[in-house]
Design a protein around this motif. Structure first.
Motif, mmCIF file in Angstrom:
data_model
loop_
_atom_site.group_PDB
_atom_site.id
_atom_site.type_symbol
_atom_site.label_atom_id
_atom_site.label_comp_id
_atom_site.label_asym_id
_atom_site.label_seq_id
_atom_site.Cartn_x
_atom_site.Cartn_y
_atom_site.Cartn_z
ATOM 1 N N LEU A 6 0.757 -1.213 0.169
ATOM 2 C CA LEU A 6 0.112 0.018 -0.022
ATOM 3 C C LEU A 6 0.975 1.283 0.050
ATOM 4 O O LEU A 6 1.918 1.127 0.241
ATOM 5 C CB LEU A 6 -0.873 -0.119 1.164
ATOM 6 C CG LEU A 6 -2.232 -0.680 1.061
ATOM 7 C CD1 LEU A 6 -2.019 -2.337 1.059
ATOM 8 C CD2 LEU A 6 -3.089 -0.343 2.398
ATOM 9 N N GLN A 28 -2.741 5.314 2.194
ATOM 10 C CA GLN A 28 -3.751 4.381 2.371
ATOM 11 C C GLN A 28 -3.719 3.757 3.634
ATOM 12 O O GLN A 28 -4.594 3.476 4.284
ATOM 13 C CB GLN A 28 -3.595 3.280 1.233
ATOM 14 C CG GLN A 28 -3.645 3.657 -0.292
ATOM 15 C CD GLN A 28 -3.499 2.612 -1.293
ATOM 16 O OE1 GLN A 28 -2.449 2.186 -1.330
ATOM 17 N NE2 GLN A 28 -4.454 2.234 -1.873
ATOM 18 N N ALA A 88 -6.560 6.794 -3.067
ATOM 19 C CA ALA A 88 -5.606 6.040 -2.190
ATOM 20 C C ALA A 88 -6.055 6.222 -0.662
ATOM 21 O O ALA A 88 -5.519 6.651 0.117
ATOM 22 C CB ALA A 88 -4.303 6.927 -2.262
ATOM 23 N N VAL A 113 -11.769 3.858 -4.348
ATOM 24 C CA VAL A 113 -11.962 3.588 -2.794
ATOM 25 C C VAL A 113 -13.161 3.444 -2.601
ATOM 26 O O VAL A 113 -14.265 4.108 -3.173
ATOM 27 C CB VAL A 113 -11.647 4.737 -2.059
ATOM 28 C CG1 VAL A 113 -11.604 4.202 -0.432
ATOM 29 C CG2 VAL A 113 -9.839 4.895 -2.236
#
Length: 227
Positions: free
Chosen positions: A38, A42, A131, A112
């Motif tokens: 990640l 994030q 993100a 997301v």
């Protein structure tokens, strides 16, 4: 697809020196270890939104988010540390029927999703941008659903949503990590993730930008180095 229900261990961690760190979330059950890369932001937003979800659950009396006093998990990431994939989509949800938090990471186009599952007939799904992560069960469950969804929308006000409803199809691909865990375990994840994010480079006392060990060129010092 990698599915842990529940994992023996689920943590965030890094490898590398501050300023050059690679961030992971990692799930382990017995000898199976899955590590997903990640971005730092994030991990940070996942921890923040999961913390908000847990506060809402505890405040509504829906779930107990503190377990028995146990030492904080400060150990390194488990070996073998092999990148399974790099996550571009993170989904955070609450399954009221199972009483479990759901965390899912996918290697999809950047977006997301926020999922609040209250029961089979009453679920809400909101897609957000970029993100990060979000989250979202009797009258108390309905209040949680509406209030949390509103707070998420407010936090991301001005960002475009994605109304695609093809989530089930996406789960057919191999690059998916899905983890179900108790609220208490989720709280432990949050606490460790916050420590991991905060353990990077200290901020410059002048400009607030990350300060490398050798110093950095500070705009508040007219381009001079600050150590």
């Amino acid at each position: 697809m990698y599915f842990f229900d529940p994992p023996d261990r689920f943590v965030a961690g890094t490898v590398g020196e501050p300023g050059q760190r690679t961030f992971f979330i990692q799930a382990r059950k017995a000898s199976q270890v899955v590590s997903v890369v990640l971005e730092k932001v994030q991990v940070q937003v996942l921890a923040e939104r999961l913390d908000q979800l847990l506060d809402e659950l505890e405040g509504q009396g829906i779930a107990e988010t503190t377990g028995a006093d146990a030492p904080a998990d400060t150990g390194p990431l488990d070996e073998p540390l092999v990148e399974a994939f790099r996550a571009t989509t993170l989904t955070l949800g609450w399954d009221a029927d199972a009483g479990r938090v759901l965390v899912e990471a996918r290697a999809d186009p950047i977006e997301v999703e926020v999922e609040i599952e209250v029961d089979d007939d009453d679920a809400a799904l909101t897609d957000l941008d970029a993100a990060a992560v979000e989250a979202g069960g009797v009258e108390a469950l309905a209040d949680l659903d509406a209030g949390l969804a509103a707070s998420i929308r407010a936090a991301f006000e001005g960002r475009e949503g994605d109304d695609d409803d093809d989530d089930d199809d996406d789960l057919e691909g191999p690059d998916v990590l899905r983890v179900r865990l108790s609220a208490a375990t989720a709280r432990s994840f949050v606490e460790r993730a916050a420590r991991v994010v905060a353990s990077g480079r200290p901020p410059c006392p002048m400009c607030g930008q990350p300060l490398d060990p050798q110093g950095h060129i500070c705009p508040r010092r007219n381009g001079h180095y600050v150590n």
